[in-house]
Design a protein around this motif. Structure first.
Motif, PDB file in Angstrom:
ATOM      1  N   TYR A  41       0.385  -0.207  -3.068  1.00 39.36           N
ATOM      2  CA  TYR A  41       1.731  -0.370  -3.621  1.00 39.36           C
ATOM      3  C   TYR A  41       2.803  -0.175  -2.538  1.00 39.36           C
ATOM      4  CZ  TYR A  41      -0.164  -0.711  -8.303  1.00 39.36           C
ATOM      5  OH  TYR A  41      -0.842  -1.144  -9.410  1.00 39.36           O
ATOM      6  N   LEU A  44       2.717  -3.515  -0.679  1.00 41.23           N
ATOM      7  CA  LEU A  44       3.332  -4.585  -1.469  1.00 41.23           C
ATOM      8  C   LEU A  44       4.855  -4.491  -1.432  1.00 41.23           C
ATOM      9  CD1 LEU A  44       0.948  -4.755  -4.562  1.00 41.23           C
ATOM     10  CD2 LEU A  44       1.137  -6.405  -2.687  1.00 41.23           C
ATOM     11  N   TRP A  47       5.859  -5.659   2.021  1.00 44.17           N
ATOM     12  CA  TRP A  47       5.712  -7.108   2.184  1.00 44.17           C
ATOM     13  C   TRP A  47       6.693  -7.888   1.309  1.00 44.17           C
ATOM     14  CZ3 TRP A  47       2.356  -4.686   5.114  1.00 44.17           C
ATOM     15  CH2 TRP A  47       1.727  -5.383   6.155  1.00 44.17           C
ATOM     16  N   ASP A  48       7.207  -7.267   0.240  1.00 42.15           N
ATOM     17  CA  ASP A  48       8.271  -7.914  -0.528  1.00 42.15           C
ATOM     18  C   ASP A  48       9.534  -8.063   0.312  1.00 42.15           C
ATOM     19  OD1 ASP A  48       6.824  -8.317  -2.824  1.00 42.15           O
ATOM     20  OD2 ASP A  48       7.462  -6.444  -3.779  1.00 42.15           O
ATOM     21  N   ARG A  58       0.553 -11.405   1.448  1.00 40.93           N
ATOM     22  CA  ARG A  58       0.353 -10.243   0.579  1.00 40.93           C
ATOM     23  C   ARG A  58      -1.129  -9.984   0.299  1.00 40.93           C
ATOM     24  NH1 ARG A  58       4.497  -8.590  -3.030  1.00 40.93           N
ATOM     25  NH2 ARG A  58       3.005  -8.634  -4.745  1.00 40.93           N
ATOM     26  N   VAL A  62      -3.258  -6.604   1.298  1.00 42.09           N
ATOM     27  CA  VAL A  62      -3.991  -5.805   0.318  1.00 42.09           C
ATOM     28  C   VAL A  62      -5.462  -5.678   0.728  1.00 42.09           C
ATOM     29  CG1 VAL A  62      -4.834  -5.770  -2.061  1.00 42.09           C
ATOM     30  CG2 VAL A  62      -2.439  -6.312  -1.586  1.00 42.09           C
TER      31      VAL A  62
END
Length: 266
Positions: A41, A44, A47-48, A58, A62
């Motif tokens: 998380y 993520l 990477w957003d 993404r 992961v």
């Protein structure tokens, strides 16, 4: 018993030894899974903000996280391999018994560490990785040859990892206690292996330096082979070169230590 059978028996014995600690293995699986979730998380969210950071999308980011959790104990990136026992035997003087065995000291401990690593990969590494693959978008190859190349990189990573940790353990011949050296190794291993962030993310000269250090063989190199971002042959050459350098250095240090240093316990 031939030399090959002897060291195979040592590796098998270490595998069985770790297999007896079922509660510890289950706790380790749980811990790796929880830390994997935290890192996923975090990645993520990162990477957003920065899509394709380090050249990963993404799904690749992961996948990298779950590979890290699978390798953490397998490659003893934060410690926990045979180096702890080796340091203790040097401290107490029991290493003298090992030197009297009709076996090579370095190959004995390497075999033991490979048995430990294989169990940790199967017993503690696979389940968190499968969990991550089931519940998160991952980037896994469909070509069996890529998987085979990846496993080869993992095996070479085991050799490099042992080479690093055995060198640190041998410092106990000169130090009163090897715990400080182990702690320094753990911090360096986490940072330089890419366990915290992929080494591809590191900017400028720092990124160039950490990518050529031996710790990059532990996580970054196998991960890039699996993700299709690195040539398997070039990766093998890089890892193999570091494995040879570290094992030869360990052999030289071991020779000096066992000939010129008085064992602290006897």
């Amino acid at each position: 018993m031939g030399a090959g059978r002897l060291y195979a028996a040592v590796a098998a014995g270490e595998f069985r030894r770790y297999a007896t600690y079922r509660a510890a293995t289950a706790a380790g699986v749980f811990t790796n899974t929880v830390f994997g979730l935290i890192l996923v998380y975090t990645y993520l969210a990162l990477w957003d903000v920065r899509p394709h950071l380090g050249g990963y999308d993404r799904a690749q980011a992961v996948t990298y996280v779950w590979l890290g959790q699978a390798f953490l104990s397998t490659l003893a990136i934060g410690g926990g391999g045979v180096e702890d026992e080796l340091i203790e035997r040097i401290r107490t003087g029991d290493i003298a018994i090992d030197l009297y065995r009709p076996a090579d000291l370095q190959l004995w401990w390497l075999s033991a560490d490979l048995g430990r690593a294989l169990f940790q990969l199967l017993g503690r590494g696979v389940i968190p990785f499968v969990f991550g693959a089931l519940f998160f978008p991952v980037a896994l190859p469909t070509d069996p040859l890529t998987w085979a190349a990846f496993l080869g990189a993992v095996l070479l990573g085991m050799l490099v990892s042992f080479g690093i940790r055995s060198l640190v353990a041998l410092t106990a011949f000169w130090l009163l206690d090897g715990k400080g050296a182990l702690q320094m190794m753990m911090i360096t291993g986490f940072f330089c292996s890419g366990m915290l962030l992929p080494l591809n993310v590191f900017p400028g000269a720092l990124g160039e330096v950490v990518r050529v250090l031996p710790w990059s063989s532990l996580l970054q190199a196998p991960a890039d082979v699996l993700l299709g971002r690195a040539d398997a042959l070039g990766t093998y050459v890089f890892q193999g070169a570091w494995a040879v350098v570290l094992l030869v250095a360990g052999r030289l240090v071991q020779t000096v230590a066992t000939r010129r240093v008085v064992v602290q316990g006897g």
